[in-house]
Motif scaffolding. Structure first.
Motif, PDB file in Angstrom:
ATOM      1  N   ILE A  46     -44.242  26.442  34.678  1.00  0.00           N
ATOM      2  CA  ILE A  46     -43.956  26.910  34.134  1.00  0.00           C
ATOM      3  C   ILE A  46     -44.114  25.248  33.082  1.00  0.00           C
ATOM      4  O   ILE A  46     -44.166  23.969  32.768  1.00  0.00           O
ATOM      5  CB  ILE A  46     -42.206  26.511  34.644  1.00  0.00           C
ATOM      6  CG1 ILE A  46     -41.792  27.881  34.924  1.00  0.00           C
ATOM      7  CG2 ILE A  46     -41.633  26.484  32.919  1.00  0.00           C
ATOM      8  CD1 ILE A  46     -42.090  29.258  34.564  1.00  0.00           C
ATOM      9  N   THR A  47     -44.745  25.608  31.461  1.00  0.00           N
ATOM     10  CA  THR A  47     -44.844  25.181  30.353  1.00  0.00           C
ATOM     11  C   THR A  47     -43.751  25.230  29.731  1.00  0.00           C
ATOM     12  O   THR A  47     -43.266  25.991  29.403  1.00  0.00           O
ATOM     13  CB  THR A  47     -45.929  25.320  30.046  1.00  0.00           C
ATOM     14  OG1 THR A  47     -47.246  25.158  30.866  1.00  0.00           O
ATOM     15  CG2 THR A  47     -46.820  24.215  28.795  1.00  0.00           C
ATOM     16  N   LEU A  48     -43.148  23.919  28.793  1.00  0.00           N
ATOM     17  CA  LEU A  48     -42.125  23.965  28.322  1.00  0.00           C
ATOM     18  C   LEU A  48     -42.375  22.499  27.241  1.00  0.00           C
ATOM     19  O   LEU A  48     -43.039  21.398  27.433  1.00  0.00           O
ATOM     20  CB  LEU A  48     -41.048  22.978  28.468  1.00  0.00           C
ATOM     21  CG  LEU A  48     -40.365  22.696  29.656  1.00  0.00           C
ATOM     22  CD1 LEU A  48     -38.781  23.005  29.622  1.00  0.00           C
ATOM     23  CD2 LEU A  48     -41.487  22.670  30.674  1.00  0.00           C
ATOM     24  N   HIS A  49     -42.767  22.704  26.296  1.00  0.00           N
ATOM     25  CA  HIS A  49     -43.007  22.244  24.893  1.00  0.00           C
ATOM     26  C   HIS A  49     -41.293  20.475  24.066  1.00  0.00           C
ATOM     27  O   HIS A  49     -40.644  22.056  23.393  1.00  0.00           O
ATOM     28  CB  HIS A  49     -44.267  22.548  23.608  1.00  0.00           C
ATOM     29  CG  HIS A  49     -44.708  21.508  22.482  1.00  0.00           C
ATOM     30  ND1 HIS A  49     -45.345  22.186  21.110  1.00  0.00           N
ATOM     31  CD2 HIS A  49     -44.590  20.123  22.540  1.00  0.00           C
ATOM     32  CE1 HIS A  49     -45.948  20.805  20.893  1.00  0.00           C
ATOM     33  NE2 HIS A  49     -45.254  19.802  21.014  1.00  0.00           N
ATOM     34  N   LEU A  50     -41.464  19.863  24.781  1.00  0.00           N
ATOM     35  CA  LEU A  50     -40.583  18.810  23.782  1.00  0.00           C
ATOM     36  C   LEU A  50     -40.520  18.451  22.728  1.00  0.00           C
ATOM     37  O   LEU A  50     -41.145  17.087  22.878  1.00  0.00           O
ATOM     38  CB  LEU A  50     -39.802  18.325  24.626  1.00  0.00           C
ATOM     39  CG  LEU A  50     -38.142  17.551  24.615  1.00  0.00           C
ATOM     40  CD1 LEU A  50     -37.339  18.273  24.567  1.00  0.00           C
ATOM     41  CD2 LEU A  50     -38.301  16.514  25.399  1.00  0.00           C
ATOM     42  N   ARG A  51     -40.552  19.313  21.498  1.00  0.00           N
ATOM     43  CA  ARG A  51     -41.706  18.557  20.214  1.00  0.00           C
ATOM     44  C   ARG A  51     -40.348  17.875  19.255  1.00  0.00           C
ATOM     45  O   ARG A  51     -38.479  17.559  20.022  1.00  0.00           O
ATOM     46  CB  ARG A  51     -41.114  19.808  19.482  1.00  0.00           C
ATOM     47  CG  ARG A  51     -42.396  20.608  19.436  1.00  0.00           C
ATOM     48  CD  ARG A  51     -42.416  21.948  18.270  1.00  0.00           C
ATOM     49  NE  ARG A  51     -44.046  22.347  18.483  1.00  0.00           N
ATOM     50  CZ  ARG A  51     -44.945  21.950  17.508  1.00  0.00           C
ATOM     51  NH1 ARG A  51     -44.450  20.728  16.630  1.00  0.00           N
ATOM     52  NH2 ARG A  51     -45.296  22.739  17.978  1.00  0.00           N
ATOM     53  N   GLU A  52     -40.545  16.868  19.458  1.00  0.00           N
ATOM     54  CA  GLU A  52     -39.448  15.587  18.633  1.00  0.00           C
ATOM     55  C   GLU A  52     -38.496  16.187  17.935  1.00  0.00           C
ATOM     56  O   GLU A  52     -37.681  15.426  17.456  1.00  0.00           O
ATOM     57  CB  GLU A  52     -40.973  14.772  17.995  1.00  0.00           C
ATOM     58  CG  GLU A  52     -41.317  13.364  18.546  1.00  0.00           C
ATOM     59  CD  GLU A  52     -42.754  12.811  17.626  1.00  0.00           C
ATOM     60  OE1 GLU A  52     -43.442  13.307  17.363  1.00  0.00           O
ATOM     61  OE2 GLU A  52     -41.659  11.719  17.257  1.00  0.00           O
ATOM     62  N   MET A  73     -43.744  21.679  37.192  1.00  0.00           N
ATOM     63  CA  MET A  73     -43.954  21.621  35.188  1.00  0.00           C
ATOM     64  C   MET A  73     -44.430  21.056  35.026  1.00  0.00           C
ATOM     65  O   MET A  73     -44.572  19.634  34.911  1.00  0.00           O
ATOM     66  CB  MET A  73     -42.245  20.897  35.453  1.00  0.00           C
ATOM     67  CG  MET A  73     -41.791  21.088  33.549  1.00  0.00           C
ATOM     68  SD  MET A  73     -40.245  19.800  33.426  1.00  0.00           S
ATOM     69  CE  MET A  73     -38.964  20.667  33.992  1.00  0.00           C
ATOM     70  N   ASN A  74     -44.690  21.751  33.803  1.00  0.00           N
ATOM     71  CA  ASN A  74     -46.151  21.605  32.995  1.00  0.00           C
ATOM     72  C   ASN A  74     -44.983  20.788  31.471  1.00  0.00           C
ATOM     73  O   ASN A  74     -44.972  21.660  31.325  1.00  0.00           O
ATOM     74  CB  ASN A  74     -47.044  21.998  32.518  1.00  0.00           C
ATOM     75  CG  ASN A  74     -48.320  21.759  31.664  1.00  0.00           C
ATOM     76  OD1 ASN A  74     -48.192  20.748  31.865  1.00  0.00           O
ATOM     77  ND2 ASN A  74     -48.446  22.554  30.974  1.00  0.00           N
ATOM     78  N   LEU A  75     -44.974  19.893  31.440  1.00  0.00           N
ATOM     79  CA  LEU A  75     -44.176  19.252  29.842  1.00  0.00           C
ATOM     80  C   LEU A  75     -45.435  18.777  28.597  1.00  0.00           C
ATOM     81  O   LEU A  75     -46.328  17.888  29.615  1.00  0.00           O
ATOM     82  CB  LEU A  75     -42.773  18.106  30.896  1.00  0.00           C
ATOM     83  CG  LEU A  75     -42.266  17.576  29.586  1.00  0.00           C
ATOM     84  CD1 LEU A  75     -41.541  18.518  28.481  1.00  0.00           C
ATOM     85  CD2 LEU A  75     -41.270  16.415  29.712  1.00  0.00           C
ATOM     86  N   GLU A  76     -44.617  19.733  27.357  1.00  0.00           N
ATOM     87  CA  GLU A  76     -45.813  19.383  26.571  1.00  0.00           C
ATOM     88  C   GLU A  76     -45.377  17.806  25.597  1.00  0.00           C
ATOM     89  O   GLU A  76     -43.768  18.771  25.700  1.00  0.00           O
ATOM     90  CB  GLU A  76     -46.255  20.577  26.348  1.00  0.00           C
ATOM     91  CG  GLU A  76     -47.089  21.119  26.872  1.00  0.00           C
ATOM     92  CD  GLU A  76     -47.946  22.361  25.960  1.00  0.00           C
ATOM     93  OE1 GLU A  76     -48.396  23.017  26.231  1.00  0.00           O
ATOM     94  OE2 GLU A  76     -46.717  22.887  25.132  1.00  0.00           O
ATOM     95  N   MET A  77     -45.939  17.013  25.530  1.00  0.00           N
ATOM     96  CA  MET A  77     -45.117  15.981  24.546  1.00  0.00           C
ATOM     97  C   MET A  77     -46.142  15.607  23.787  1.00  0.00           C
ATOM     98  O   MET A  77     -47.308  15.009  23.629  1.00  0.00           O
ATOM     99  CB  MET A  77     -44.070  15.670  25.229  1.00  0.00           C
ATOM    100  CG  MET A  77     -45.153  14.406  26.257  1.00  0.00           C
ATOM    101  SD  MET A  77     -43.678  13.428  27.141  1.00  0.00           S
ATOM    102  CE  MET A  77     -44.684  12.497  27.870  1.00  0.00           C
ATOM    103  N   ALA A  78     -45.536  14.580  22.783  1.00  0.00           N
ATOM    104  CA  ALA A  78     -46.309  13.720  21.720  1.00  0.00           C
ATOM    105  C   ALA A  78     -46.547  12.734  22.767  1.00  0.00           C
ATOM    106  O   ALA A  78     -45.859  12.282  23.177  1.00  0.00           O
ATOM    107  CB  ALA A  78     -45.959  13.288  20.579  1.00  0.00           C
ATOM    108  N   ALA A  79     -47.337  11.556  22.774  1.00  0.00           N
ATOM    109  CA  ALA A  79     -47.714  10.348  23.580  1.00  0.00           C
ATOM    110  C   ALA A  79     -46.386   9.501  22.363  1.00  0.00           C
ATOM    111  O   ALA A  79     -46.926   8.630  21.598  1.00  0.00           O
ATOM    112  CB  ALA A  79     -48.454  10.491  23.615  1.00  0.00           C
ATOM    113  N   THR A  80     -46.043   9.623  22.241  1.00  0.00           N
ATOM    114  CA  THR A  80     -44.303   8.979  21.718  1.00  0.00           C
ATOM    115  C   THR A  80     -43.857   7.887  22.661  1.00  0.00           C
ATOM    116  O   THR A  80     -43.452   8.449  23.404  1.00  0.00           O
ATOM    117  CB  THR A  80     -43.349   9.176  20.757  1.00  0.00           C
ATOM    118  OG1 THR A  80     -42.571   9.778  21.385  1.00  0.00           O
ATOM    119  CG2 THR A  80     -43.992  10.105  19.465  1.00  0.00           C
ATOM    120  N   ALA A  81     -42.882   6.618  21.930  1.00  0.00           N
ATOM    121  CA  ALA A  81     -42.244   5.662  22.633  1.00  0.00           C
ATOM    122  C   ALA A  81     -40.843   6.422  23.051  1.00  0.00           C
ATOM    123  O   ALA A  81     -40.807   6.957  24.533  1.00  0.00           O
ATOM    124  CB  ALA A  81     -41.620   4.729  22.451  1.00  0.00           C
TER     125      ALA A  81
END
Ligand SMILES: CC(=O)[C@@H](O)[C@H](O)COP(=O)(O)O
Ligand SMILES: NCC(=O)COP(=O)(O)O
Length: 248
Positions: A46-52, A73-81
């Motif tokens: 299951i892929t989900l994108h936790l956008r900022e 779980m495939n969590l998509e996210m930006a490389a932020t702190a």
């Protein structure tokens, strides 16, 4: 879950279940329910994108799913702190680092690994230390794959958006050939090569048929079809297309 050793895996992206919920601020439709139905229908992850900007998936969705999913779980996210902290705390099986632009309707391309190599090397190392397998979302460009290898990520996901949007047979064939070359180059570097973005019931087969590709992540088309045929059927139909294409 799939059992065939060479079968291309299907990650079902549930972002747009949350898009409908957020449109009204209701308690439904519930992304957790969607994830469980998708798993039961044959999703391998299951892929989900936790956008900022939290426009669809919310922190609570990631937290609840982390304890419930039976696949990955495939969590998509930006490389932020902030995202690094969330991933290190929740430790999804996979984390796919993607570029984000506030004004974009959807992800428009891959990360520029060459421009951000130093930051991403450090970011990936911290996630690996936390036990998270890192994937980098990149354009099908050999120089970007070389950079992924140098950064130390074990997995890349090739952006298939330009293939999906290609206008006409020639442009589509050119975009497909570029992805085929990238899969082969990535494999020669020892990377696991996944692909996704904009894949649908009409365009998925040539991508699923590429030798060496491991997993496809598909969301918008599956959720859209689910409106008319139900999510279980929509996942099974996509699963069948991928299985047929990858068996040849
Ligand atoms: C990274 C990617 O290609 C997709 O996961 C996409 O980001 C889905 O989310 P959005 O529809 O919000 O862009
Ligand atoms: N990484 C691609 C993804 O998860 C799904 O993208 P889309 O099918 O919603 O375009």
């Amino acid at each position: 879950m799939s059992t065939h050793a060479n079968e291309v895996l299907l990650g079902v992206n549930i972002d747009h279940i949350a898009t409908v919920r957020q449109a009204r601020g209701t308690r439904y439709p519930e992304p957790i329910q969607a994830a469980l139905v998708a798993e039961q229908a044959g999703a391998d992850a299951i892929t989900l994108h936790l956008r900022e900007d939290r426009r669809h998936i919310q922190d609570r969705d990631v937290e609840l799913l982390r304890g419930i999913l039976q696949t990955r779980m495939n969590l998509e996210m930006a490389a932020t702190a902030e995202m690094g902290e969330i991933a290190a705390r929740l430790r999804p099986h996979d984390c796919c680092l993607v570029p984000e632009r506030r004004q974009e309707l959807t992800t428009e391309g891959g990360l520029d690994l060459i421009a951000h190599q130093a930051h991403l090397t450090e970011f990936c190392a911290r996630l690996a230390e936390a036990g998270v397998r890192v994937s980098l979302f990149v354009d099908p460009d050999p120089a970007q794959l070389d950079a992924a290898r140098a950064i130390g990520a074990p997995v890349v996901e090739l952006h298939t958006g330009h293939y999906a949007d290609a206008d006409g047979r020639e442009a589509r064939a050119e975009a497909l050939a570029r992805i085929e070359r990238a899969v082969s180059h990535g494999r020669s570097l020892g990377l696991q090569v996944n692909a996704g973005h904009g894949l649908d019931y009409a365009n998925v087969k040539p991508i699923a048929a590429i030798p060496g590709i491991t997993e496809l992540n598909i969301g918008h088309a599956i959720i859209a079809r689910a409106l008319f045929s139900g999510l279980d059927r929509a996942v099974r139909d996509m699963r069948a297309l991928i299985t047929t294409a990858s068996a040849h």
